[in-house]
Design an enzyme around this catalytic site. Structure first.
Site, PDB file in Angstrom:
ATOM      1  N   TYR A 142     -58.539  64.133 -15.102  1.00 42.62           N
ATOM      2  CA  TYR A 142     -59.748  63.643 -15.774  1.00 42.62           C
ATOM      3  C   TYR A 142     -60.902  63.458 -14.787  1.00 42.62           C
ATOM      4  O   TYR A 142     -62.062  63.475 -15.184  1.00 42.62           O
ATOM      5  CB  TYR A 142     -59.484  62.291 -16.438  1.00 42.62           C
ATOM      6  CG  TYR A 142     -58.870  62.342 -17.815  1.00 42.62           C
ATOM      7  CD1 TYR A 142     -57.777  63.148 -18.093  1.00 42.62           C
ATOM      8  CD2 TYR A 142     -59.383  61.539 -18.837  1.00 42.62           C
ATOM      9  CE1 TYR A 142     -57.214  63.162 -19.353  1.00 42.62           C
ATOM     10  CE2 TYR A 142     -58.824  61.552 -20.104  1.00 42.62           C
ATOM     11  CZ  TYR A 142     -57.739  62.367 -20.356  1.00 42.62           C
ATOM     12  OH  TYR A 142     -57.183  62.370 -21.612  1.00 42.62           O
ATOM     13  N   LYS A 188     -44.482  66.950 -13.445  1.00 42.40           N
ATOM     14  CA  LYS A 188     -44.219  68.391 -13.559  1.00 42.40           C
ATOM     15  C   LYS A 188     -43.997  68.907 -12.137  1.00 42.40           C
ATOM     16  O   LYS A 188     -44.663  69.828 -11.656  1.00 42.40           O
ATOM     17  CB  LYS A 188     -45.417  69.068 -14.260  1.00 42.40           C
ATOM     18  CG  LYS A 188     -45.191  70.511 -14.661  1.00 42.40           C
ATOM     19  CD  LYS A 188     -44.233  70.702 -15.824  1.00 42.40           C
ATOM     20  CE  LYS A 188     -43.959  72.188 -16.039  1.00 42.40           C
ATOM     21  NZ  LYS A 188     -42.930  72.454 -17.068  1.00 42.40           N
ATOM     22  N   ASP A 220     -42.550  68.314 -20.083  1.00 43.97           N
ATOM     23  CA  ASP A 220     -42.196  69.082 -21.277  1.00 43.97           C
ATOM     24  C   ASP A 220     -40.888  68.558 -21.881  1.00 43.97           C
ATOM     25  O   ASP A 220     -40.774  68.370 -23.096  1.00 43.97           O
ATOM     26  CB  ASP A 220     -42.117  70.590 -20.974  1.00 43.97           C
ATOM     27  CG  ASP A 220     -41.320  70.924 -19.725  1.00 43.97           C
ATOM     28  OD1 ASP A 220     -40.983  70.006 -18.953  1.00 43.97           O
ATOM     29  OD2 ASP A 220     -41.021  72.119 -19.523  1.00 43.97           O
ATOM     30  N   ASP A 244     -51.802  60.436 -21.761  1.00 45.69           N
ATOM     31  CA  ASP A 244     -52.648  60.568 -22.949  1.00 45.69           C
ATOM     32  C   ASP A 244     -51.859  61.262 -24.057  1.00 45.69           C
ATOM     33  O   ASP A 244     -51.819  60.798 -25.199  1.00 45.69           O
ATOM     34  CB  ASP A 244     -53.902  61.378 -22.593  1.00 45.69           C
ATOM     35  CG  ASP A 244     -54.829  61.559 -23.773  1.00 45.69           C
ATOM     36  OD1 ASP A 244     -55.065  60.574 -24.496  1.00 45.69           O
ATOM     37  OD2 ASP A 244     -55.307  62.693 -23.989  1.00 45.69           O
ATOM     38  N   ASP A 248     -49.847  59.431 -27.617  1.00 42.55           N
ATOM     39  CA  ASP A 248     -50.091  59.826 -29.015  1.00 42.55           C
ATOM     40  C   ASP A 248     -48.782  60.220 -29.690  1.00 42.55           C
ATOM     41  O   ASP A 248     -48.531  59.882 -30.848  1.00 42.55           O
ATOM     42  CB  ASP A 248     -51.071  61.017 -29.100  1.00 42.55           C
ATOM     43  CG  ASP A 248     -52.526  60.579 -29.252  1.00 42.55           C
ATOM     44  OD1 ASP A 248     -52.878  59.516 -28.693  1.00 42.55           O
ATOM     45  OD2 ASP A 248     -53.300  61.294 -29.910  1.00 42.55           O
TER      46      ASP A 248
HETATM   47  C1  IPM Z   1     -57.471  57.758 -25.159  1.00 47.37           C
HETATM   48  C2  IPM Z   1     -58.488  58.777 -25.608  1.00 47.37           C
HETATM   49  C3  IPM Z   1     -59.459  59.046 -24.461  1.00 47.37           C
HETATM   50  C4  IPM Z   1     -58.642  59.618 -23.322  1.00 47.37           C
HETATM   51  C5  IPM Z   1     -60.666  59.935 -24.806  1.00 47.37           C
HETATM   52  C6  IPM Z   1     -61.438  59.422 -25.986  1.00 47.37           C
HETATM   53  C7  IPM Z   1     -61.558  60.134 -23.617  1.00 47.37           C
HETATM   54  O1  IPM Z   1     -57.869  59.929 -26.066  1.00 47.37           O
HETATM   55  O2  IPM Z   1     -57.871  56.636 -24.778  1.00 47.37           O
HETATM   56  O3  IPM Z   1     -56.282  58.068 -25.208  1.00 47.37           O
HETATM   57  O4  IPM Z   1     -58.392  60.829 -23.301  1.00 47.37           O
HETATM   58  O5  IPM Z   1     -58.271  58.838 -22.448  1.00 47.37           O
HETATM   59 MG    MG Z   2     -55.751  59.778 -26.214  1.00 46.43          MG
END
Ligand code: IPM
Ligand code: MG
Length: 355
Positions: A142, A188, A220, A244, A248
């Site tokens: 990032y 990785k 993975d 990240d 999710d």
């Molecule tokens: C998160 C979000 C952020 C990230 C975005 C909105 C920049 O997806 O907080 O997980 O990628 O960190």
């Molecule tokens: Mg995110």
């Protein structure tokens, strides 16, 4: 009476709606616990760009650093997607994390028994899941240099220094000591040099925590194992982009991304925010699930303010609202007794706390 100064960053999309509910709940728990909050709003994201031309005005950083904690909603939306990268809402958020030095992002994924049918996975796979994703937040791909693009090429660089890995690894081990004492470090290393450094460094740090078991997994495989057998995980330690993605994925074990809170902490101050985005498609309709933000407020009580009892009260009220069958639309198909609006859920939780 003890007074805590909280910076509120409502942001874009559903951000304002969900923050309002968290404030309702915080005020309720404060009045029943004998302390008080004062709030100061600050701008970030698309709304900040529209008003000031900058997705992260300096004032927001200053206010945040001068408060006891930051409660954050969400940022972003399609109307800002075509701006130059540095003006985009997401760039504001990344700069914010960097300026505040919040290098450790803690993302718990806990399956509520009450919502065992809400996940797309079978109940026997997810019952009892309790994972803490510890994501490095201000390094990795990032932020790495060089980065850029021209007409035919785009490039980013995944960089970690030893020092960056050491400090996040310590966080993961310390957290594991208060849990089941197992850390699985995700990388990785079979392909990336940066990951080999990550792995070697985590192994070194682990020597200081002989009571914690350390294992390693390629990212993975970790993505696969999370849906195959999520109960094998206690603390998952990982870098910025892998964390990240995996957080999710982990949220889906729990049924809705609208449930998952997070804490971003460092040396200076903590930022407490739901892991979901600004959901522009449902903004302003009063149907967003405020529970992730209310649970983030609870993490703020616990970690930033040391108000553990108050945090427990909020967590119990969240469980109660779910066990009594009150649901927002995202969870309406799952054992709902009553489908509620964003503000109804907030009010029910706040009422439990006032009683
Ligand atoms: C998160 C979000 C952020 C990230 C975005 C909105 C920049 O997806 O907080 O997980 O990628 O960190
Ligand atoms: Mg995110």
């Amino acid at each position: 009476m003890k007074n805590y100064k909280i910076t509120l960053i409502k942001g874009d999309g559903i951000g304002p709606e969900i923050i309002d509910e968290a404030v309702k709940v915080l005020d309720a728990v404060a009045s029943s616990s004998g302390f008080h909050f004062s709030y100061d709003e600050a701008l970030m994201g698309g709304i900040a760009y529209d008003i000031t031309g900058d997705p992260l005005p300096q004032e927001t950083i200053t206010k945040s650093l001068n408060s006891d904690a930051v409660l954050f909603g969400s940022i972003g939306g399609p109307q800002w997607d075509d701006l130059p990268r540095e003006k985009r809402p997401e760039s504001g958020l990344l700069r914010f994390r960097k300026e505040l030095g919040v290098y450790a992002n803690l993302r718990p994924a806990v399956v509520y028994d009450e919502l065992i049918n809400a996940s797309s996975l079978k109940p026997e796979i997810i019952k009892g899941v309790d994972i803490m994703v510890v994501r490095e937040l201000i390094g990795g791909i990032y932020f790495g240099e060089p980065k850029g693009r021209d007409e035919n090429k785009g490039w980013n660089t995944m960089v970690y220094s030893r020092e960056e890995i050491v400090r996040i690894a310590h966080q993961a081990f310390r957290i594991a000591q208060k849990r089941e004492k197992r850390v699985c470090s995700i990388d990785k290393a079979n392909v990336l040099d940066v990951s080999q450094l990550w792995r070697d460094t985590v192994i070194e740090v682990a020597k200081e925590y002989p009571d914690v078991e350390l294992t390693h997994m390629y990212v993975d495989n970790a993505a696969m194992q999370l849906v195959l057998n999520p109960k094998q995980f206690d603390v998952m330690l990982t870098g910025n982009i892998f964390g990240d993605i995996l957080s999710d994925e982990a949220s889906m074990l729990c049924g809705s991304i609208g449930l998952l809170p997070s804490a971003s902490v460092g040396e200076k101050i903590g930022v407490y925010e739901p892991i979901h985005g600004s959901a522009p498609d449902i903004a302003g309709q009063g149907i967003a699930n405020p529970i992730a933000t209310i649970a983030s407020a609870s993490m703020m009580l616990r970690y930033a303010l040391g108000e553990v009892e108050a945090a427990d009260k909020v967590d119990n009220s969240i469980k109660k609202v779910l066990s009594e069958g009150y649901r927002t639309g995202d969870l309406a198909q799952f054992d709902a007794k009553e489908v509620c609006s964003t503000s109804e859920i907030g009010s029910i939780i706040a009422n439990y706390l006032e009683r």
